[in-house]
Design an enzyme around this catalytic site. Structure first.
Site, PDB file in Angstrom:
ATOM      1  CB  CYS A  57      -0.968  -0.187   1.164  1.00 40.63           C
ATOM      2  SG  CYS A  57      -1.649   1.574   1.558  1.00 40.63           S
ATOM      3  CD1 TRP A  91      -6.448  -3.935   4.965  1.00 38.11           C
ATOM      4  CD2 TRP A  91      -4.435  -5.361   4.099  1.00 38.11           C
ATOM      5  NE1 TRP A  91      -5.537  -3.503   4.564  1.00 38.11           N
ATOM      6  CE2 TRP A  91      -4.464  -3.957   3.235  1.00 38.11           C
ATOM      7  CE3 TRP A  91      -3.632  -5.861   2.994  1.00 38.11           C
ATOM      8  CZ2 TRP A  91      -3.851  -3.174   2.152  1.00 38.11           C
ATOM      9  CZ3 TRP A  91      -2.615  -5.447   2.403  1.00 38.11           C
ATOM     10  CH2 TRP A  91      -2.893  -4.653   1.736  1.00 38.11           C
ATOM     11  CB  VAL A 127      -2.374  -1.135   5.973  1.00 36.02           C
ATOM     12  CG1 VAL A 127      -3.241  -1.726   6.583  1.00 36.02           C
ATOM     13  CG2 VAL A 127      -2.742  -1.491   4.376  1.00 36.02           C
ATOM     14  CE1 TYR A 189      -5.149   2.354  -5.079  1.00 37.01           C
ATOM     15  CE2 TYR A 189      -4.326   4.363  -4.401  1.00 37.01           C
ATOM     16  CZ  TYR A 189      -3.962   3.170  -4.593  1.00 37.01           C
ATOM     17  OH  TYR A 189      -3.017   2.299  -4.298  1.00 37.01           O
TER      18      TYR A 189
HETATM   19  N1  LIG Z   1      -6.260   7.495   4.186  1.00 35.02           N
HETATM   20  C1  LIG Z   1      -5.871   6.146   4.572  1.00 35.02           C
HETATM   21  C2  LIG Z   1      -6.252   5.297   3.453  1.00 35.02           C
HETATM   22  C3  LIG Z   1      -5.148   4.343   3.342  1.00 35.02           C
HETATM   23  C4  LIG Z   1      -5.534   3.425   2.316  1.00 35.02           C
HETATM   24  O1  LIG Z   1      -6.854   3.548   1.819  1.00 35.02           O
HETATM   25  N2  LIG Z   1      -5.708   2.248   2.229  1.00 35.02           N
HETATM   26  C5  LIG Z   1      -6.151   0.395   1.405  1.00 35.02           C
HETATM   27  C6  LIG Z   1      -4.253   0.218   1.372  1.00 35.02           C
HETATM   28  S1  LIG Z   1      -3.644   1.145  -0.143  1.00 35.02           S
HETATM   29  C7  LIG Z   1      -6.736  -0.038   1.718  1.00 35.02           C
HETATM   30  O2  LIG Z   1      -6.152  -0.890   3.382  1.00 35.02           O
HETATM   31  N3  LIG Z   1      -7.425  -0.619   2.038  1.00 35.02           N
HETATM   32  C8  LIG Z   1      -8.661  -1.393   2.360  1.00 35.02           C
HETATM   33  C9  LIG Z   1     -10.162  -1.059   2.148  1.00 35.02           C
HETATM   34  O3  LIG Z   1     -10.313   0.000   1.869  1.00 35.02           O
HETATM   35  O4  LIG Z   1     -11.051  -1.686   2.475  1.00 35.02           O
HETATM   36  C10 LIG Z   1      -4.474   7.111   4.812  1.00 35.02           C
HETATM   37  O5  LIG Z   1      -3.597   7.825   3.883  1.00 35.02           O
HETATM   38  O6  LIG Z   1      -3.904   6.502   5.738  1.00 35.02           O
END
Ligand SMILES: N[C@@H](CCC(=O)N[C@@H](CS)C(=O)NCC(=O)O)C(=O)O
Length: 314
Positions: A57, A91, A127, A189
């Protein structure tokens, strides 16, 4: 989509339209507290905080990078989730070649970390997470905040001479972030997950306009602000280092590749070659993650043709 609703985990919300509607209507929860040097609620300390991350990520990878470059690996411990997120639990933690166990409480999923912090949590389980071992809660799950905490609040245990968001450059960095974060970091994205051709076309146009602008800005400069590396460079880097491996082929960012931009390529390589950086970039994790089941339900959105066609001079 995967999410917690009132503390219950749902590994495939889209298979139940009623649940999905309930989730969409529910107010979003998150954790936006702040560790501060000398603070009252969450004082900075060595050994007290823990990061839950994935090397796949880009947002989590920024926190891993800052922990490394600020010399905080002994002060802040870390557990690594498996890059494959597409299974029913999202995760996961386990001792494998690509992941670690949860070193603190042996939880096998990240959603348990969230419900341990907030038993009725509703929201996506993302994460990175910054966990406080003392109060057994999540301080923050917002990477933009976490990197700024690491940048300045832990100087007593890390390298105080490294500063990526110094007071006197905040306005300039914020202005660059306003372009880089929505159109590049999020833009890939918006492109890959666009559910209509119109949304895709808009996202990819904004992305390529931003890349053209940054390419021009980097002419004759080492970094976005000139000679000094800042937070804005790291935001850009974390996206561009993944670009040709996954965002171009998988998220339909097909207008151009990173290698088609000489200045952006040079910038990415220059940052990658700094001590400590290559160690925390793991393209094997990145590739597994993005070619896993990400729920990209848009096979009918047609990727952009390459900007450079066969009539262009070589
Ligand atoms: N706002 C968060 C966004 C983090 C994020 O989107 N992480 C993604 C991985 S790149 C995630 O864990 N996605 C799982 C989901 O949305 O269910 C940050 O910047 O910390």
């Amino acid at each position: 989509m995967k999410a917690l609703i009132d503390g219950r985990w749902h590994g495939d919300l889209d298979s139940d339209p009623g649940l999905r509607a309930r989730f969409d209507a529910a107010p979003r929860q998150g954790f936006r507290d702040w560790v501060r040097a000398g603070g009252a609620a969450f004082p900075a300390a060595a050994g007290r905080y823990h990061l839950y991350v994935s090397f796949a990520c880009p947002w989590a990878n920024r926190t891993i990078l800052y922990r490394k470059l600020k010399g905080l690996e002994d002060a802040i411990s870390m557990s690594v989730a498996h890059p494959s997120w597409g299974g029913p639990e999202g995760w996961r933690f386990a001792d494998t070649e690509l992941s670690t166990r949860d070193h603190l409480e042996c939880r096998d999923t990240l959603h348990r970390v969230y419900t341990d912090a907030e038993s009725g949590f509703t929201g996506r389980v993302t994460v990175p997470v910054l966990w406080d071992k003392q109060t057994r809660t999540i301080v923050s799950n917002e990477s933009g905040d976490i990197i700024r905490m690491l940048d300045r609040e832990f100087d007593a245990w890390g390298d105080a001479s490294v500063r990526f968001y110094p007071d006197r450059l905040k306005a300039e960095i914020d202005a660059l972030n306003t372009l880089i974060v929505p159109d590049v970091c999020m833009g890939v994205y918006k492109s890959g997950f666009a559910s209509s051709q119109e949304n895709y076309d808009r996202a990819v146009a904004a992305l390529s306009a931003a890349l053209d602008e940054l390419e021009a800005r980097l002419a004759g400069r080492d970094y976005l602000l000139g000679a000094r590396i800042s937070e804005a460079d790291w935001h850009l880097f974390m996206t561009l280092v993944r670009f040709d491996a996954v965002y171009h082929p998988r998220l339909k960012c097909t207008y151009a590749r990173l290698v088609d931009y000489p200045n952006l390529s040079r910038h990415t390589r220059r940052l990658y070659e700094l001590p400590g950086v290559a160690e925390v970039i793991k393209l094997d994790h990145v590739r597994i993650h993005y070619f896993d089941d990400l729920g990209l339900g848009n096979p009918r959105v047609l990727p952009a043709p390459p900007a450079r066609d066969f009539r262009d001079a070589a």
